[in-house]
Design an enzyme around this catalytic site. Structure first.
Site, PDB file in Angstrom:
ATOM      1  N   GLU A   2      25.019 -10.168  -2.284  1.00 40.06           N
ATOM      2  CA  GLU A   2      25.445 -10.897  -1.081  1.00 40.06           C
ATOM      3  C   GLU A   2      24.268 -11.586  -0.392  1.00 40.06           C
ATOM      4  OE1 GLU A   2      25.892  -8.795   2.717  1.00 40.06           O
ATOM      5  OE2 GLU A   2      26.285  -6.996   1.524  1.00 40.06           O
ATOM      6  N   LYS A  16      28.257   1.696   6.178  1.00 33.35           N
ATOM      7  CA  LYS A  16      27.189   1.749   7.178  1.00 33.35           C
ATOM      8  C   LYS A  16      27.448   2.899   8.141  1.00 33.35           C
ATOM      9  CE  LYS A  16      26.299  -3.202   6.755  1.00 33.35           C
ATOM     10  NZ  LYS A  16      27.340  -3.504   5.752  1.00 33.35           N
TER      11      LYS A  16
END
Length: 305
Positions: free
Chosen positions: A25, A159
């Protein structure tokens, strides 16, 4: 779709010769790390993938195209340009039609990868259900993308600024396999153990690739989460990082930070509060994930022959 796609020479060669490819990404470059660590890490991660037998394909949006594979100048642009948009599924039509520069999130990278025929993707951590998500309804589009797009994501869990329990429940509802790589605990990005378990644990790239091959051969749509814990030497204790995240969340709420700005704000604040230790951990886990993704991509190609 051809008019919206652009491939680097390296990726073009890999596609033509049926070589293993790993997508990467650009949001982690443009919004996840400061300069020059973002540029250096992007280059090092690409090389790690090459060193383990696969071809890197960093995906971003530039000049009205989904760029699959970036050259050195383009990587530098994503690392330094302050006007790079953060692009998820809903943003793709506008970014392409307006020819703006955009960094691909996990969801957008998965879309670009599938369009290019790439099934493996390495990142830091996936998005998920945000803390207090039951109030704000702040749920990352990464989760719905994993339910419908045939790309497996190697990550260090989600995360740790997110609500990990609700994120795992959401993935279960969507039928997304969550595999712990050589672990029965779901990792929490900076930490090796979140206190939650995984659906199943696998010990080798070959067993992971066999599962993915079976899933897609059966026509079961959607990706998979390959949860790869951060290396032990680089990990931060869960209790330590949790206290810091709670403090960072308080700051975000006080300043009215919401939507797409939450994650970049939180990551920057956590970096500040850990004295840079969280950035070092982030870099280490991304490199670790790139290595594993390359190994699985190689094994997956062997399964498909």
């Amino acid at each position: 779709m051809k008019e919206y796609m652009s491939y680097s020479e390296e990726v073009t060669y890999a596609l033509e010769h049926n070589l293993p490819i790993v997508a990467l990404e650009t949001t982690i470059i443009s919004h996840g790390m400061p300069y020059p660590q973002n540029r250096e890490t992007a280059t090092e991660v690409e090389q790690i993938i090459r060193d383990h037998g696969a071809v890197p394909a960093t995906i971003g949006f530039l000049d009205g195209k989904i760029k699959v594979g970036l050259n050195a100048n383009e990587l530098e642009e994503f690392a330094t340009n302050k006007d790079v948009a953060k692009v998820s599924r809903r943003d793709i039509p506008y970014i392409l039609s307006s020819r703006k520069i955009g960094a691909a999130t996990v969801a957008a990278t998965m879309i670009g990868a599938q369009l290019a025929g790439i099934h493996m993707f390495a990142t830091g951590g996936i998005g998920g259900v945000h803390r207090e998500g039951e109030i704000t309804w702040d749920v990352s589009a990464d989760l719905t993308e994993l339910a419908q797009t045939n790309v497996a994501v190697v990550c260090a869990g989600c995360k740790s600024i997110l609500d990990i329990g609700r994120t795992l429940e959401y993935l279960e509802t969507c039928g997304v396999p969550v595999v712990g790589y050589q672990t029965e605990s779901f990792p929490a990005f900076y930490s090796r153990d979140s206190g939650f378990t995984v659906q199943t644990s696998m010990e080798s790239p070959e067993t992971v690739s066999a599962m993915l091959h079976t899933k897609w051969q059966m026509g079961l749509k959607g990706g998979a989460v390959i949860a790869n814990p951060i290396p032990m030497l680089d990990a931060i204790a869960y209790e330590e990082i949790e206290d810091i995240i709670v403090q960072a969340m308080h700051e975000a709420n006080k300043h009215g930070i919401s939507g797409k700005q939450v994650t970049p704000f939180m990551l920057a604040k956590v970096k500040e509060l850990t004295g840079g230790k969280s950035l070092d951990a982030n870099i280490a886990l991304v490199k670790n994930n790139a290595k594993l993704a390359a190994q699985i991509a190689v094994a997956l190609k062997q399964n498909n022959r």
